[in-house]
Structure formats: structure tokens, C-alpha cells
Design a protein around this motif. Structure first.
Motif, mmCIF file in Angstrom:
data_model
loop_
_atom_site.group_PDB
_atom_site.id
_atom_site.type_symbol
_atom_site.label_atom_id
_atom_site.label_comp_id
_atom_site.label_asym_id
_atom_site.label_seq_id
_atom_site.Cartn_x
_atom_site.Cartn_y
_atom_site.Cartn_z
ATOM 1 N N THR A 18 0.950 -1.387 -0.153
ATOM 2 C CA THR A 18 0.069 0.028 -0.081
ATOM 3 C C THR A 18 0.836 1.292 -0.032
ATOM 4 O O THR A 18 1.902 1.366 0.752
ATOM 5 C CB THR A 18 -0.871 -0.105 1.262
ATOM 6 N N GLN A 51 0.898 5.351 0.331
ATOM 7 C CA GLN A 51 0.195 6.483 1.042
ATOM 8 C C GLN A 51 1.092 7.702 0.949
ATOM 9 O O GLN A 51 2.124 7.985 1.485
ATOM 10 C CB GLN A 51 0.037 6.050 2.428
ATOM 11 N N THR A 73 -4.612 12.922 2.515
ATOM 12 C CA THR A 73 -3.972 11.611 2.395
ATOM 13 C C THR A 73 -4.387 10.893 1.186
ATOM 14 O O THR A 73 -5.713 10.425 1.011
ATOM 15 C CB THR A 73 -4.211 10.877 3.605
ATOM 16 N N THR A 103 -4.324 7.395 -0.742
ATOM 17 C CA THR A 103 -3.636 5.908 -0.486
ATOM 18 C C THR A 103 -4.118 5.119 -1.892
ATOM 19 O O THR A 103 -5.244 5.182 -2.475
ATOM 20 C CB THR A 103 -4.652 5.257 0.589
#
Length: 240
Positions: A166, A168, A207, A209
Motif C-alpha cells: 500500500t 500512501q 492523504t 492511498t
């Protein structure tokens, strides 16, 4: 607008005061004049303004920029020569006044409370009685909506991630009522599945992601940060 959303309440006295230079009574708001700016709401905030009408006639009070809602009216008396003391219950507006207003009737010897959100634009705007002779006196004043333009507190950092991990990106910004838009190679991102099989979330937040990134996600990422008084874009950072 729910009353608890208000962050500040202001009182405005509608009355005549004696003007010694010309020797006559002059219509005023709080005894001040056009060049006396004392109200500085911040953009995106909600306030309650109370118009206390100390005169014997109704003043149609008009506030530029905003749409108002009438909360209630309440009788008052003057004590100690200058203190406004509410008496009796607060009375909600009748159905004909229950909607959005840009002008409200401030009735004699009553406090008329309105609630409004200062949104959309920063700068200087007038508010005044809509009786021509009164606004030609000094019953027309100004308020200034304040707004801090965006500034970067902490820029996003370049990332190296493995497939199926992931990624971010985070940006820290300061300013009033900020809006965010993340871009990949200068093209706006939207939330949801991407062509390569990854999933984007937070495309319009601070943010971003990217879940299970694939080689198509290897690119330069920026975040455009805007508000009504300015805009900026972060320096491109790479996802590898």
C-alpha cells in the motif's frame, strides 16, 4: 443552520445619535460610521447577528454576501441608561419568514436574531438598512471576511513500494476551508479501481492511498490545494 454551528454572536444597535457638527440626529448601527470596520468573520464560519432596534420604526436590514435565516425575535428594555435587557420569550418567525433571507425586518423595541455562514468569497462587503434615507446617513457599514491562503506545512515524500503493498502520500497544509485534489502525471485522480487494478482512496483529502499498486502507478504525484483566497500545487514526488 443549526444554532450550535455558530462560533460567535454579535450585537448591533439600530438607533439615532446626535451629530454635533451638523446639529441633527443621524441614523447609525452601533453609533459608528461607514469607515468604522469592527466585524471580521472568517471564511467558512457561522455567526449569529442580533439587531436590537432602539427606534420606533422597522428597519429592513440587508447583509451582502450571505443568505440569512431568522432564529427569533424578543422584546427588550433598557436598564441603567444603556444596557439592553431581553424580556419575555424568544418568538420564532412565522412561516412567511422561515426561509432564506438577504433582508430581514428588525422590528421596533425587539432583538431580531439571524444566523448566517460566511462562505464563497473573502473581502469587504456592506450591510445596511434598506431605507434609502437611513443608509444615506450612517446606517450602512462594512464587514471584512478574512481568509488565510493555503500554505504547505509538510510536503509529500517520494515512495518506493512493492507490488501488492500500500502506498500512501500525505500533505500537511494550513489555511481556511482547504480543498485537495491529487494528480498523477498532472491528471486528476478519482477514488475507486484504476486501469492497472489498484484502488485509489482519499483523492480529495490530505492523504492519498493507493492499494495494491502496479507498474502503471509508477508516476509523479502532486496535490493541488485551493481555497477562496489562493491556490498552490505541491512539488511532484515519485511513486516507484
Amino acid at each position: 443552520i443549526p444554532e450550535p454551528h455558530s462560533i460567535l454572536s454579535r450585537e448591533f444597535r439600530l438607533q439615532q445619535v446626535f451629530e454635533p457638527t451638523c446639529g441633527y440626529d443621524m441614523w447609525t448601527i452601533n453609533g459608528l460610521a461607514w469607515d468604522d470596520v469592527t466585524e471580521f468573520p472568517r471564511i467558512g464560519t457561522t455567526e449569529i447577528w442580533s439587531f436590537a432596534n432602539l427606534s420606533t420604526i422597522t428597519h429592513p436590514m440587508h447583509v451582502h454576501l450571505v443568505q440569512m435565516q431568522i432564529l427569533d425575535r424578543q422584546d427588550f428594555v433598557i436598564q441603567g441608561g444603556n444596557q439592553i435587557v431581553p424580556v419575555g420569550p424568544r418568538v420564532a418567525p412565522p412561516p412567511g419568514e422561515a426561509g432564506w433571507k438577504d433582508t430581514v425586518q428588525a422590528r421596533p423595541q425587539q432583538i431580531t436574531r439571524v444566523i448566517m455562514k460566511f462562505d464563497g468569497f473573502a473581502g469587504v462587503f456592506p450591510y445596511h438598512c434598506h431605507i434609502l434615507e437611513h443608509e444615506d446617513h450612517e446606517m450602512m457599514r462594512k464587514f471584512e471576511v478574512l481568509c488565510d491562503p493555503p500554505s504547505i506545512v509538510s510536503p509529500p515524500q517520494a515512495l518506493t513500494v512493492n507490488e501488492n503493498a500500500t502506498a500512501q502520500f500525505n500533505v500537511g497544509a494550513a489555511g481556511d476551508v482547504l480543498a485537495y485534489q491529487w494528480k498523477r502525471n498532472n491528471i486528476n485522480l478519482s477514488n475507486g479501481p484504476q486501469p492497472g487494478g489498484s484502488v485509489v482512496s482519499g483523492a480529495t483529502t490530505a492523504t492519498l492511498t493507493i492499494t495494491t499498486p502496479d507498474p502503471r502507478d509508477n508516476a509523479a504525484y502532486t496535490c493541488a490545494i485551493t481555497n477562496p483566497c489562493g491556490n498552490l500545487t505541491t512539488t511532484p514526488v515519485n511513486l516507484i
